[in-house]
Structures are given as C-alpha cells and as structure tokens.
Design an enzyme around this catalytic site. Structure first.
Site, PDB file in Angstrom:
ATOM      1  N   ASP A  86       0.849  -1.225  -0.047  1.00 45.28           N
ATOM      2  CA  ASP A  86       0.500   0.149   0.022  1.00 45.28           C
ATOM      3  C   ASP A  86       0.943   1.513   0.208  1.00 45.28           C
ATOM      4  O   ASP A  86       0.427   2.488  -0.448  1.00 45.28           O
ATOM      5  CB  ASP A  86      -0.843   0.094   1.324  1.00 45.28           C
ATOM      6  CG  ASP A  86      -2.087  -0.850   1.149  1.00 45.28           C
ATOM      7  OD1 ASP A  86      -2.381  -1.615   0.518  1.00 45.28           O
ATOM      8  OD2 ASP A  86      -2.598  -0.858   1.955  1.00 45.28           O
ATOM      9  N   GLU A  87       1.768   1.190   0.842  1.00 41.55           N
ATOM     10  CA  GLU A  87       2.712   2.190   0.325  1.00 41.55           C
ATOM     11  C   GLU A  87       3.586   2.853  -0.761  1.00 41.55           C
ATOM     12  O   GLU A  87       3.628   3.366  -1.060  1.00 41.55           O
ATOM     13  CB  GLU A  87       4.188   1.474   2.136  1.00 41.55           C
ATOM     14  CG  GLU A  87       4.181   1.792   3.096  1.00 41.55           C
ATOM     15  CD  GLU A  87       5.159   2.281   3.893  1.00 41.55           C
ATOM     16  OE1 GLU A  87       5.552   2.109   5.092  1.00 41.55           O
ATOM     17  OE2 GLU A  87       5.796   2.214   2.962  1.00 41.55           O
ATOM     18  N   LEU A  88       4.087   1.305  -1.573  1.00 43.14           N
ATOM     19  CA  LEU A  88       4.104   1.632  -2.740  1.00 43.14           C
ATOM     20  C   LEU A  88       2.721   2.059  -3.351  1.00 43.14           C
ATOM     21  O   LEU A  88       3.546   3.032  -4.377  1.00 43.14           O
ATOM     22  CB  LEU A  88       4.551  -0.219  -3.482  1.00 43.14           C
ATOM     23  CG  LEU A  88       5.033   0.447  -4.750  1.00 43.14           C
ATOM     24  CD1 LEU A  88       6.317   0.547  -5.002  1.00 43.14           C
ATOM     25  CD2 LEU A  88       5.401  -1.495  -5.218  1.00 43.14           C
TER      26      LEU A  88
END
Length: 689
Positions: A86-88
C-alpha cells in the site's frame, strides 16, 4: 503528469521517505543508510514511533506526500506485507500527481523477480494476495512491475556495502540539488558573484580550502554567503552558517576560556547537539577531521575567532571548504588566507535595478520615476544595503511621496544603516579612529602623500593608520594618483560620531552654530584640531580678532558653502563672481590665524589679503579658490612644507606671492585668475607649476 516545475514549487517536510520491510533491513542495511544520510544532512522520515496495522494510517500517508524523494528498498520479504504494498501504491501516486522522485534499491532480490513476481518474492506476494480480492492483486502487481522498471542500485552488484551506501547518498544529494532554491531569486548580480566564488572554492579538489569574501559594510557579503551555503550545502556531510560572531563572543573570560566557549557554541551548531561541552581546544579537530564540511564564518572581525574555529586545514576532513566574510583584510593576511573574492560597488545600471526591485518589484523604474531613481542612487552612493532600505520605504508610494522621501533621505538612511556601518569605525583603535574622522571631514579625495605630510609632527601614525583603514574596507586608495576615497555613507558615519562626542572633548568642530559661538566669543579650546565650517545657513558673522587664540592646536581649517548650486553653475559659466558666497563673514584685518595651521581651505575668502600676522610656515595645503583678495601676503615667507597651492577663480588677484622658498611645492593652480599681473615670479623650484 506533474511537471518538474510544479514539484520544485512545493514545500517539502522531509528529504527522503523510505519504504522497506523491517525484519529484512531495519537493523542492518537501513541503519547504515540512515547514518550516512545523517552525516550528509539528508532528513529521512522515521517510522519507528508509528504503530503498524492492516492499513496505512493518515500520518504515514501525509509523510509520503511531504517527502521530496521516495526510496523503495525492495527485499526478499517486501511483498509479504500489505502495508509495504500500500505504501508503494501511494508513492507511485505521488510520483504521478506531483512529480515525487522515486529511487529503487534491490536488496537480495532480482529486479525481474519484482517485475514478474516470481521466485521467493512471487511466492510471498501470492500469499499476501490470498487474503484480498482480485482488484487489489492487479493494482499491487502493476505497482511492482512499474517500480521494478525503475533503474536503481542492485546489492548483488556491489562487493562493498559502505561504498554502495555512499553512492546512494551522493545520488540523493544530486537529486535534491536539482530543486532550485528560490530564497535568493531576484538579487541583482548574485549569480555572477556565486560563479566567481565557486571557481575559487574549486569543489573538485579533494584537499581543504579556505576562501574569503571581502568588501565594505552593506555591500552584500552576508547575502552572497547565505546564497552560497544554500547552493552548496547538500554536497557536504556537515554544514554550518555561523552568523552574529560579534555578538556570540563571550565576555569576562581569559583567551583560553573565550576560545573554548566559542568552540562549544560552534560544535553545538555543526553537530546539532544542544549545549555541547568540551574539555580542550582540540575538540574541533577531534570531531570534524574525518568529515567533509562546509563552514561559513560570517562577519569575522578578530583573528582570535579564526584561531578558535578554523585554525588549521587539518582540523577538517578531505574536501572541506571554509568560507570567511570580513571587512578586515589584515585578519586574512595574518591567518594566511590568500584566496579572496572582493565584492565591489555595483554599476549604476545594477544599482537602479536593486532599487527598483525593492520599490516596484520590477527591474526598471516606472514611467516618470527615472530621475528620482537616479537621484537616490547618487545619494546612496550605490551601496546595496542603502538602496534596499530606501527602496522598501518607497514601496507603494506615489510620485509626490517619493519627492518627500528623497528630501528626507538622510534620516531614512541613518535609521536603516547606521548600526551596520558604524561597527567598522567603532572597532578601530584611537589612532585609526582619529584618522578616520579627519579623512571623513577634510581629506576625502586627497592625495595620501599630502595627508601623511599633514601629520608629520607624529601626532598620528598615518602610514599605519591608512593601511588599517584599507584592510578594513573603510577607505580605498587608488592605484593611480594615490587618492584616498571614502564612501559618502561612511563619511556620514564619521560626522555622526563627532556629533555624539561630548562638546569639550571634540577635536573637530562641525556644527555651524557652535562654530559661530567659537569665532564670535573666543570660546574655542586647546582640544580642537580641526574646524569644518559650512556657512550655508549663516546670515551674518563678525569674527573676533582673537577667535583662534585659545585654539593653538588647530591645524585644519575649512570654510565653505555647500548649498546654492545655481550660483555655482553661474560662476563656472562666468556669469557671476563668488562675491556673494562668503560676504556673510566679516574678518578683521588684524585677525590672528593659528601658527600651526597645516591645512587652510577657505572658499571665497572675503578680504583683500591675509592678515599681516599670518604665518604659513607649517602649511601643507592652501586652498583659497574664488577668493576676493588682491594678494596673499607681502615679502618672503617660510614655505618649506607647502605642497599644494590653489588660487583658482580668484578674479581680483593681481599679484602672485613670492614662492621662492616653496621648495616642495608640487601643485600650483592659478586658473581663471583674470586680474593677475603676469610678472616674473620665482617658481623654478615648483616641480609641477
């Protein structure tokens, strides 16, 4: 897609956000990377205090968007975390929306495995996706493919992890420096200054270099140094801009304690360590000898400051640069700093632009303001600080208000720059202060050899004093003609210093009404060595014949009229004489001038001759332009000290004085003496008749 310009306009909270799988790299590679970034002054978001859950929290989302660069640290287990995936997604969204720079590091995983989600990397990815829908899987898969296509550092291609980390830090610095700083945009001539100084710094040289920026107060040294620091700081492990050095110097300590305290303040700032305490004066070397540092020491005014903070090049690591700004060239000479960049006064075109940027936020004057702008730069003497002070005071004002400001310009300048300029004067010893004041009042644009002759009695060490004033950028001496030049605003500082002295201590009298009282009522004292009398505002003055009796130390006397410009132009045009210029002063025939006069400048002297008791034996310069006299004196006088005689425009002069004993006369000006009876006069000893 966001443009690079929109990215550069943003305000970033962090330099770097790093996306990583904690168990793989936090205690190993990431800790070393963070340490390197800290040494280079690269700020990196720290996630250790954030509690991780199933979804990314708002604080982490904000931190990604507030970082200039995102580094995706891809390791074997990266795809096992939905949090990382999700960070990516958020990182790639920021890249698309606002031009965030994305860098990749492949730590123990092949880029192709990331792109195609194969091998162990793919296995962990599939396990993660099993708990989510097909839509989420496709989004994550596309993101991994995209990030796998971004060229980055591959851990398996390096045999030395430390060198790999150093390379990553260097790349980050270069990308950060690609974002232009806008703090110094619009500063006239700044780019040219920075280019010259960068050349002196020779940044490709691996050794340590010390460079100085010199120039008078108010010329822009600090502004240039701050811009230089902003431009170059990312290229060094540690940087520090040390300002207010005059103010932070502790008092009440011996020299050892003074230097120790200065080093403590300095290291606290360089190392970002509050209230640091040290045991000895080797602390700077101990802490910085292996660091590549950029140190700027601003407004240095004492050799002890350099000895305390940058005594030797060996104190700093390879590639370090130390930049010193100062008005005092002697300090640099004593410390052995030979690479200097001198900031000179801007040309008129640049001065106009400085004023207009401050007043109009434009490069040139608005229509109708051109003449006023020209008047202002003349009054300011092209000094950038003065131009900025005046320009900002004029911002938003109409033309008639400009006229009013120009008429009050001296008051505005006094308020805005006196504290800056007077520092140089106040730092002088008594000998140099006295010389500074005499130059400010009597000897600006005077031949330095003549000035030395004025003080040949030894009361002032002029040779040494002139050298110190040049070193401290308070005067310049032209190569051609040895002419002393002091900026008009520094001359004003000198006059202000005289006005603030206690009346009974004043060596130089300037106030016209005070001088009137002295000349009418014989109230002068032995303390007085000079009088500069502007009679522009005087209506009528009868000088007492004993006016100078108590001023037997008076050596410099100047009487002139500063105003009435129209009459001056008429005189030059030959349409009027100067009879009206000095008829407000009535001098008795028997008045006695001081015997020790060395400099007599009396514009439009009103009598037909000097008093019979006049003794010129000490005179070095006699300037009697526009005089009403028919002759100066009768007979032969002792004139061995006389070097300059100016009787020009004395239209009633009929007879030259006997100059046979003026054996050292260098300059004789008799131009426009229309009534002069040309007779054989012994001037064969004058070297330049």
């Amino acid at each position: 897609m966001a443009s690079s310009s929109s990215s550069s306009l943003r305000s970033w909270r962090f330099n770097v956000f790093t996306s990583f799988h904690g168990p793989d790299v936090r205690k190993t590679f990431l800790s070393h990377l963070r340490e390197q970034f800290n040494r280079n002054g690269i700020s990196m978001f720290d996630d250790e205090r954030i509690e991780r859950g199933q979804t990314i929290g708002p604080e982490l989302m904000e931190s990604i968007g507030e970082s200039r660069i995102a580094i995706v640290l891809l390791s074997k287990n990266y795809a096992s975390s939905s949090w990382c995936l999700d960070e990516l997604l958020e990182i790639l969204k920021c890249k698309e929306d606002m031009g965030q720079v994305v860098m990749t590091i492949f730590y123990g995983v092949d880029p192709s495995a990331v792109r195609k989600q194969t091998g162990d990397f793919g296995k962990f990815f599939n396990e993660t996706c099993a708990s989510y829908g097909e839509g989420e899987r496709r989004r994550w898969s596309k993101a991994l493919n995209d990030v796998g296509n971004i060229a980055g550092e591959h851990f398996l291609n390096w045999v030395n992890e430390a060198k790999m980390i150093a390379k990553i830090a260097k790349d980050v610095l270069q990308k950060l420096n690609a974002t232009p700083c806008r703090d110094f945009e619009g500063i006239v001539g700044l780019d040219a200054h920075l280019k010259e100084i960068e050349s002196l710094l020779d940044l490709d040289y691996d050794g340590v270099k010390m460079v100085a920026i010199t120039g008078p107060a108010g010329i822009g040294k600090t502004t240039i140094a701050r811009a230089l620091h902003s431009l170059l700081s990312r290229r060094f492990q540690l940087t520090c801009f040390v300002d207010n050095l005059r103010e932070i110097c502790p008092s009440g300590l011996d020299e050892y304690g003074w230097k120790k305290r200065l080093q403590e303040n300095f290291l606290s700032k360089v190392l970002n360590h509050k209230d640091m305490r040290i045991c000895h004066l080797g602390a700077v070397k101990e802490n910085l000898c292996d660091q590549k540092v950029l140190i700027i020491l601003d407004d240095v005014n004492s050799l002890k400051q350099l000895e305390a903070l940058a005594n030797e090049s060996a104190w700093f690591g390879p590639g370090s640069r130390i930049v010193v700004t100062t008005e005092n060239l002697e300090i640099l000479q004593q410390h052995g700093i030979g690479s200097t960049y001198h900031v000179g006064f801007p040309f008129d075109e640049e001065a106009i632009e400085i004023l207009c940027r401050c007043a109009f936020r434009l490069r040139s004057p608005l229509y109708g303001f051109e003449v006023l702008c020209t008047r202002i730069i003349r009054l300011c003497g092209n000094l950038p600080l003065a131009l900025c002070v005046v320009g900002k005071s004029l911002r938003g004002k109409k033309k008639d208000e400009w006229e009013d400001v120009v008429n009050r310009l001296e008051t505005i300048l006094d308020q805005g720059i006196e504290d800056v300029l007077k520092v140089g004067y106040e730092s002088l010893e008594e000998n140099e202060q006295t010389l500074f004041l005499h130059i400010a009042v009597f000897f600006n644009n005077e031949d330095s050899d003549l000035v030395k002759a004025m003080f040949s009695d030894g009361t002032i060490d002029v040779k040494r004093g002139l050298q110190i004033l040049v070193y401290r950028s308070l005067i310049e001496i032209s190569t051609y003609g040895n002419i002393i030049e002091m900026h008009k605003l520094l001359r004003r500082v000198g006059r202000q210093a005289i006005h603030k002295q206690e009346p009974w201590k004043r060596q130089i009298l300037l106030d016209a009404h005070e001088i009137c009282d002295v000349l009418e009522n014989e109230t002068g004292t032995r303390a007085v060595s000079g009088i500069s009398f502007d009679i522009s505002g005087i209506n009528d003055l009868i000088v007492d014949e004993r006016a100078f009796k108590r001023m037997y130390n008076l050596q410099f006397l100047k009487v002139y009229k500063s105003r009435d410009d129209k009459l001056k132009f008429d005189i030059l045009a030959g349409e009027k004489s100067r009879d009206d210029m000095n008829d407000v002063i009535h001098i008795p025939e028997e008045m006695k001038f001081p015997r020790r006069l060395r400099f007599l400048h009396w514009n439009a002297y009103p009598n037909k001759c000097l008093p019979p008791s006049f003794h010129p034996e000490y005179l070095v310069e006699l300037d009697m332009k526009h005089g009403k006299f028919e002759h100066l004196w009768k007979g032969t006088q002792r004139l061995a000290n006389l070097k300059k005689l100016d009787l020009s425009f004395s239209c009633q002069l009929k007879e030259l004085p006997d100059l046979s004993r003026a054996t050292n006369l260098k300059i004789l000006d008799m131009s426009y003496c229309k009534s002069l009876y040309l007779q054989a006069t012994r001037v064969e000893n004058a070297s330049e008749p």
